[in-house]
Design a protein around this motif. Structure first.
Motif, PDB file in Angstrom:
ATOM      1  N   UNK A  10       0.813  -1.207   0.000  1.00 53.60           N
ATOM      2  CA  UNK A  10       0.000   0.000   0.000  1.00 53.60           C
ATOM      3  C   UNK A  10       0.852   1.266   0.000  1.00 53.60           C
ATOM      4  N   UNK A  11       1.961   1.241   0.737  1.00 53.86           N
ATOM      5  CA  UNK A  11       2.812   2.437   0.789  1.00 53.86           C
ATOM      6  C   UNK A  11       3.460   2.727  -0.566  1.00 53.86           C
ATOM      7  N   UNK A  12       3.719   1.665  -1.357  1.00 57.11           N
ATOM      8  CA  UNK A  12       4.282   1.863  -2.693  1.00 57.11           C
ATOM      9  C   UNK A  12       3.228   2.448  -3.624  1.00 57.11           C
ATOM     10  N   UNK A  13       2.001   1.970  -3.492  1.00 53.56           N
ATOM     11  CA  UNK A  13       0.923   2.515  -4.308  1.00 53.56           C
ATOM     12  C   UNK A  13       0.761   4.020  -4.082  1.00 53.56           C
ATOM     13  N   UNK A  16       5.211   8.884  -3.878  1.00 54.03           N
ATOM     14  CA  UNK A  16       5.599   9.672  -5.036  1.00 54.03           C
ATOM     15  C   UNK A  16       7.069   9.382  -5.303  1.00 54.03           C
ATOM     16  N   UNK A  17       7.415   8.925  -6.521  1.00 57.70           N
ATOM     17  CA  UNK A  17       8.814   8.571  -6.780  1.00 57.70           C
ATOM     18  C   UNK A  17       9.715   9.789  -6.815  1.00 57.70           C
ATOM     19  N   UNK A 232      10.531   0.689 -11.751  1.00 56.85           N
ATOM     20  CA  UNK A 232      11.137   1.992 -12.024  1.00 56.85           C
ATOM     21  C   UNK A 232      10.764   3.024 -10.963  1.00 56.85           C
ATOM     22  N   UNK A 233       9.585   2.885 -10.425  1.00 56.52           N
ATOM     23  CA  UNK A 233       9.107   3.828  -9.414  1.00 56.52           C
ATOM     24  C   UNK A 233       9.927   3.764  -8.137  1.00 56.52           C
ATOM     25  N   UNK A 234      10.376   2.568  -7.772  1.00 56.67           N
ATOM     26  CA  UNK A 234      11.038   2.406  -6.468  1.00 56.67           C
ATOM     27  C   UNK A 234      12.555   2.250  -6.559  1.00 56.67           C
TER      28      UNK A 234
END
Length: 351
Positions: A10-13, A16-17, A232-234
């Motif tokens: 949930x925290x990844x969703x 903001x990258x 890519x986001x993380x």
């Protein structure tokens, strides 16, 4: 049914990258004073004073053309280990979720899980190092987010039966990660050809083995564009340095040479497979689709130490469950392999 958003933490969703200077600028310019770089240049030469492309666009375009896929289906990592770590961070809540491991297999799945406080459930491979599919499916729990499958497997060298992998893909709604670090040495097709068929599939490959670029640390993950977008986001913003990107592009220009190196390694592997069983110390040589052989010997610890004293380094795997009494031997040059055989023969003649 596989639902990616239901698996992602949930925290990844919500997060903001990080937006780098190179993300915020688009177009052409002659003066770059936006990223706090050293505008005077680099003591190492080239353009190393500038941050590399955080999205590795040129490199991904070349790889995509070779693999017959879209650049958006490719993630590049600092070795495959970075992709393994990020997949765990993406899906597994520390202290709550789990991965399913199939030992004997590559040790970094367990190391990354422990680092990220992810529970490790295990199902041992069969004596011939294949997957007991029904046991695997029965071992799956609601918190099982990932199953790692190494094929060709390390340290055993064999490819996993494709029908076993397909059954898991069709009957498990979590992520299935197939690690193909050694696929270039195998005659079986890569699972990258079936990415469109299985939305829960991630395939790992590397430049470290057949490509001969272990010192550059460049790994690949192939998946749906949705999965790659989350990786890519993380990821760290500049995870692949400029020198690695440049040298990888140079290697891709010479990809025709790859098949000749692979053919030579496979030829040497075959010679060792045929010769090792003739030695008294060798009890069994396991079939291999990789650039190494798992060899069962009468005295693994003694032979390992003897080879070290001779300046020959192999991997002692005798403490790994399922690999008792075994050494893992990488395929060397013709001369190196002959020295190995001579040393084993000398060990056998000792009083």
């Amino acid at each position: 049914m596989f639902n990616l958003e239901s698996l992602v933490r949930e925290n990844v969703l919500k997060m903001k990258p990080y937006s780098s200077a190179r993300d915020e600028f688009k177009g052409t310019a002659s003066i770059f004073i936006d990223a706090n770089e050293n505008s005077l240049g680099s003591l190492a030469g080239n353009n190393y004073n500038r941050y590399p492309d955080p999205h590795q666009r040129k490199l991904k375009e070349q790889i995509a053309a070779i693999k017959g896929m879209e650049p958006g289906q490719i993630f590049l990592g600092n070795g495959s280990d970075e992709a393994i770590d990020l997949l765990l961070r993406l899906l597994c809540r520390p202290g709550k979720d789990a991965l399913l491991n199939l030992p004997p297999t590559y040790g970094m799945y367990e190391v990354s899980a422990n680092l990220n406080e992810v529970r490790i459930d295990e199902v041992q491979l069969t004596p011939d190092f294949q997957i007991p599919v029904e046991q695997v499916l029965q071992a799956v729990k609601p918190e099982t987010k990932l199953i790692f499958i190494c094929s060709p497997n390390n340290p055993t060298g064999n490819s996993i039966q494709p029908e076993s992998i397909e059954k898991i893909l069709r009957n498990y709604n979590g992520m299935v990660v197939i690690d193909e670090a050694y696929i270039d040495f195998a005659s079986t097709p890569s699972w990258t050809t079936r990415l469109k068929e299985f939305p829960n599939l991630v395939v790992l490959q590397t430049f470290s083995k057949a490509w001969g670029m272990a010192g550059l640390r460049l790994g690949l993950a192939f998946a749906s564009e949705e999965i790659i977008a989350y990786l890519d986001k993380i990821k760290p913003p500049y995870n692949i340095n400029e020198a690695t990107q440049e040298l990888a592009l140079k290697a891709l220009e010479q990809q025709e040479q790859l098949k000749f190196m692979v053919e030579e390694i496979v030829q040497e592997r075959t010679l060792l497979e045929q010769t090792l069983p003739t030695l008294k110390q060798v009890l069994h040589v396991y079939p291999s689709d990789a650039n190494f052989l798992l060899v069962k010997v009468t005295d693994a610890n003694g032979l390992y130490k003897f080879l070290l004293d001779k300046g020959i380094v192999v991997r002692n795997r005798t403490t790994v469950p399922g690999c008792e009494g075994c050494l893992r031997i990488s395929i060397g040059t013709l001369e190196e392999n002959q020295e190995l055989l001579n040393a084993i023969t000398e060990f056998e003649t000792q009083d």
